[in-house]
Design a protein around this motif. Structure first.
Motif, PDB file in Angstrom:
ATOM      1  N   ARG A  99      -2.520   4.614   0.208  1.00  0.00           N
ATOM      2  CA  ARG A  99      -3.406   4.064  -0.802  1.00  0.00           C
ATOM      3  C   ARG A  99      -4.849   4.305  -0.371  1.00  0.00           C
ATOM      4  N   GLN A 100      -5.646   4.663  -1.349  1.00  0.00           N
ATOM      5  CA  GLN A 100      -7.070   4.888  -1.116  1.00  0.00           C
ATOM      6  C   GLN A 100      -7.824   3.961  -2.048  1.00  0.00           C
ATOM      7  N   ALA A 101      -8.373   2.874  -1.521  1.00  0.00           N
ATOM      8  CA  ALA A 101      -9.162   1.953  -2.325  1.00  0.00           C
ATOM      9  C   ALA A 101     -10.587   2.487  -2.423  1.00  0.00           C
ATOM     10  N   ALA A 102     -11.317   2.048  -3.425  1.00  0.00           N
ATOM     11  CA  ALA A 102     -12.663   2.554  -3.686  1.00  0.00           C
ATOM     12  C   ALA A 102     -13.539   2.414  -2.445  1.00  0.00           C
ATOM     13  N   GLY A 103     -14.159   3.516  -2.027  1.00  0.00           N
ATOM     14  CA  GLY A 103     -15.071   3.486  -0.886  1.00  0.00           C
ATOM     15  C   GLY A 103     -14.409   3.354   0.462  1.00  0.00           C
ATOM     16  N   ARG A 104     -13.098   3.522   0.503  1.00  0.00           N
ATOM     17  CA  ARG A 104     -12.400   3.379   1.780  1.00  0.00           C
ATOM     18  C   ARG A 104     -11.600   4.626   2.089  1.00  0.00           C
ATOM     19  N   GLY A 105     -11.151   4.731   3.324  1.00  0.00           N
ATOM     20  CA  GLY A 105     -10.290   5.838   3.718  1.00  0.00           C
ATOM     21  C   GLY A 105      -8.870   5.615   3.258  1.00  0.00           C
ATOM     22  N   LEU A 106      -7.977   6.383   3.806  1.00  0.00           N
ATOM     23  CA  LEU A 106      -6.577   6.283   3.418  1.00  0.00           C
ATOM     24  C   LEU A 106      -5.829   5.289   4.293  1.00  0.00           C
ATOM     25  N   GLN A 107      -5.005   4.500   3.646  1.00  0.00           N
ATOM     26  CA  GLN A 107      -4.187   3.515   4.344  1.00  0.00           C
ATOM     27  C   GLN A 107      -2.722   3.867   4.136  1.00  0.00           C
ATOM     28  N   LEU A 108      -1.990   4.052   5.220  1.00  0.00           N
ATOM     29  CA  LEU A 108      -0.565   4.342   5.121  1.00  0.00           C
ATOM     30  C   LEU A 108       0.178   3.080   4.719  1.00  0.00           C
ATOM     31  N   LEU A 109       0.947   3.168   3.635  1.00  0.00           N
ATOM     32  CA  LEU A 109       1.709   2.024   3.148  1.00  0.00           C
ATOM     33  C   LEU A 109       3.155   2.089   3.631  1.00  0.00           C
ATOM     34  N   PHE A 110       3.814   3.201   3.365  1.00  0.00           N
ATOM     35  CA  PHE A 110       5.222   3.368   3.707  1.00  0.00           C
ATOM     36  C   PHE A 110       5.473   4.807   4.142  1.00  0.00           C
ATOM     37  N   TYR A 111       6.480   4.972   4.991  1.00  0.00           N
ATOM     38  CA  TYR A 111       6.955   6.312   5.262  1.00  0.00           C
ATOM     39  C   TYR A 111       8.469   6.264   5.402  1.00  0.00           C
ATOM     40  N   SER A 112       9.066   7.429   5.184  1.00  0.00           N
ATOM     41  CA  SER A 112      10.523   7.513   5.186  1.00  0.00           C
ATOM     42  C   SER A 112      10.955   8.819   5.843  1.00  0.00           C
ATOM     43  N   VAL A 113      11.894   8.730   6.754  1.00  0.00           N
ATOM     44  CA  VAL A 113      12.412   9.927   7.425  1.00  0.00           C
ATOM     45  C   VAL A 113      13.752  10.350   6.866  1.00  0.00           C
ATOM     46  N   GLY A 114      14.315   9.570   5.923  1.00  0.00           N
ATOM     47  CA  GLY A 114      15.594   9.935   5.333  1.00  0.00           C
ATOM     48  C   GLY A 114      15.965   8.984   4.207  1.00  0.00           C
ATOM     49  N   ILE A 115      17.021   9.331   3.491  1.00  0.00           N
ATOM     50  CA  ILE A 115      17.479   8.517   2.368  1.00  0.00           C
ATOM     51  C   ILE A 115      17.733   7.088   2.835  1.00  0.00           C
ATOM     52  N   GLY A 116      17.159   6.142   2.101  1.00  0.00           N
ATOM     53  CA  GLY A 116      17.366   4.736   2.413  1.00  0.00           C
ATOM     54  C   GLY A 116      16.633   4.217   3.626  1.00  0.00           C
ATOM     55  N   GLN A 117      15.881   5.079   4.313  1.00  0.00           N
ATOM     56  CA  GLN A 117      15.149   4.665   5.520  1.00  0.00           C
ATOM     57  C   GLN A 117      13.669   4.524   5.181  1.00  0.00           C
ATOM     58  N   ILE A 118      13.192   3.289   5.169  1.00  0.00           N
ATOM     59  CA  ILE A 118      11.812   3.003   4.798  1.00  0.00           C
ATOM     60  C   ILE A 118      11.155   2.202   5.908  1.00  0.00           C
ATOM     61  N   SER A 119       9.975   2.631   6.306  1.00  0.00           N
ATOM     62  CA  SER A 119       9.185   1.866   7.269  1.00  0.00           C
ATOM     63  C   SER A 119       7.910   1.403   6.578  1.00  0.00           C
ATOM     64  N   SER A 120       7.594   0.139   6.744  1.00  0.00           N
ATOM     65  CA  SER A 120       6.414  -0.430   6.114  1.00  0.00           C
ATOM     66  C   SER A 120       5.318  -0.607   7.152  1.00  0.00           C
ATOM     67  N   GLU A 121       4.139  -0.119   6.821  1.00  0.00           N
ATOM     68  CA  GLU A 121       3.024  -0.221   7.748  1.00  0.00           C
ATOM     69  C   GLU A 121       2.169  -1.451   7.498  1.00  0.00           C
ATOM     70  N   VAL A 122       2.121  -1.884   6.267  1.00  0.00           N
ATOM     71  CA  VAL A 122       1.236  -2.997   5.916  1.00  0.00           C
ATOM     72  C   VAL A 122       2.013  -3.986   5.052  1.00  0.00           C
ATOM     73  N   PRO A 123       2.138  -5.232   5.481  1.00  0.00           N
ATOM     74  CA  PRO A 123       2.855  -6.215   4.651  1.00  0.00           C
ATOM     75  C   PRO A 123       2.070  -6.519   3.381  1.00  0.00           C
TER      76      PRO A 123
END
Lengths: 113, 114
Positions: free
Chosen positions: A37-61
């Motif tokens: 996510r890129q909010a106005a005037g800010r850099g990029l924030q990683l929200l989620f990433y996934s290395v495979g089907i059904g595998q989700i890692s959350s970076e920010v609650p």
């Protein structure tokens, strides 16, 4: 060749409504997939990433969630949007064990009113 | 602690003059470093990357960056700015003690005056 599609490109939603942003990748298998996510005037924030089907890692609650129902499909969702969810959402993919080089989609601009 | 710092949030140059966008990182390890460019309402595009080969890296559109370990810097340069270079630029680092995840700098908006 590899391509990445994001939709919708633009979305205006009222506070409290649900959200679904979709991202699909073509031309590659077993990609690592990311939502930023890129909010106005800010850099990029990683929200989620996934290395495979059904595998989700959350970076920010937060009140967002992600799912990967298929190898090349990555969905960002919310049950109830907040004003602070407004921003530019970018899907990206990479291949390999490391984060390596990211290829980004064109982005989805979300405005919550 | 911030892992990658872009020292200027905005840089303004005249067309035809040199461009310098500054980036410093903090790491005990040898990082991989990237510069990405984002034009308005678009996704990010890779400009160039450093992965421990030659310290001077050439990218697309005439941009290049030099990795200086002693200064922990990876500044982006271009000899002559073009109007089409106006965009936001992100310095990105992969720190291998963070599980190979990318860390983005805050971005530098480059404005090019005619």
């Amino acid at each position: 060749s590899q391509t990445i599609h994001q939709w919708p490109a633009t979305l205006v939603q009222p506070v409290g409504s649900p959200l679904s942003l979709e991202c699909t990748v073509e031309g590659t298998s077993n990609p690592n997939l990311y939502w930023y996510r890129q909010a106005a005037g800010r850099g990029l924030q990683l929200l989620f990433y996934s290395v495979g089907i059904g595998q989700i890692s959350s970076e920010v609650p937060q009140n967002l969630s992600a799912s990967r129902p298929q190898d090349r499909q990555f969905i960002l969702s919310s049950k109830k949007l907040l004003l602070s969810d407004s921003g530019f959402y970018l899907c990206a993919w990479s291949v390999g064990a490391g984060a390596n080089v990211l290829t980004f989609g064109a982005g989805s601009r979300l405005t919550v009113l | 602690a911030q892992s990658v710092t872009q020292l200027d949030s905005h840089v303004s140059v005249s067309e035809g003059t040199p461009v310098l966008l500054r980036c410093n990182y903090s790491s005990s390890y040898s990082p991989s470093l990237f510069w990405y460019v984002q034009h308005p309402n678009k996704g990010l595009q890779l400009l160039l990357k450093y992965t421990s080969a030659a310290t001077l890296v050439k990218g697309i559109n005439g941009f290049e960056a030099e990795f200086k370990k002693s200064e922990t810097s990876f500044h982006l340069t271009k000899p002559s700015a073009h109007m089409s270079d106006a965009a936001e630029y992100f310095c990105v680092v992969i720190l291998y003690n963070t599980g190979n995840m990318l860390t983005f700098g805050g971005g530098t908006r480059l404005m090019v005056k005619p």
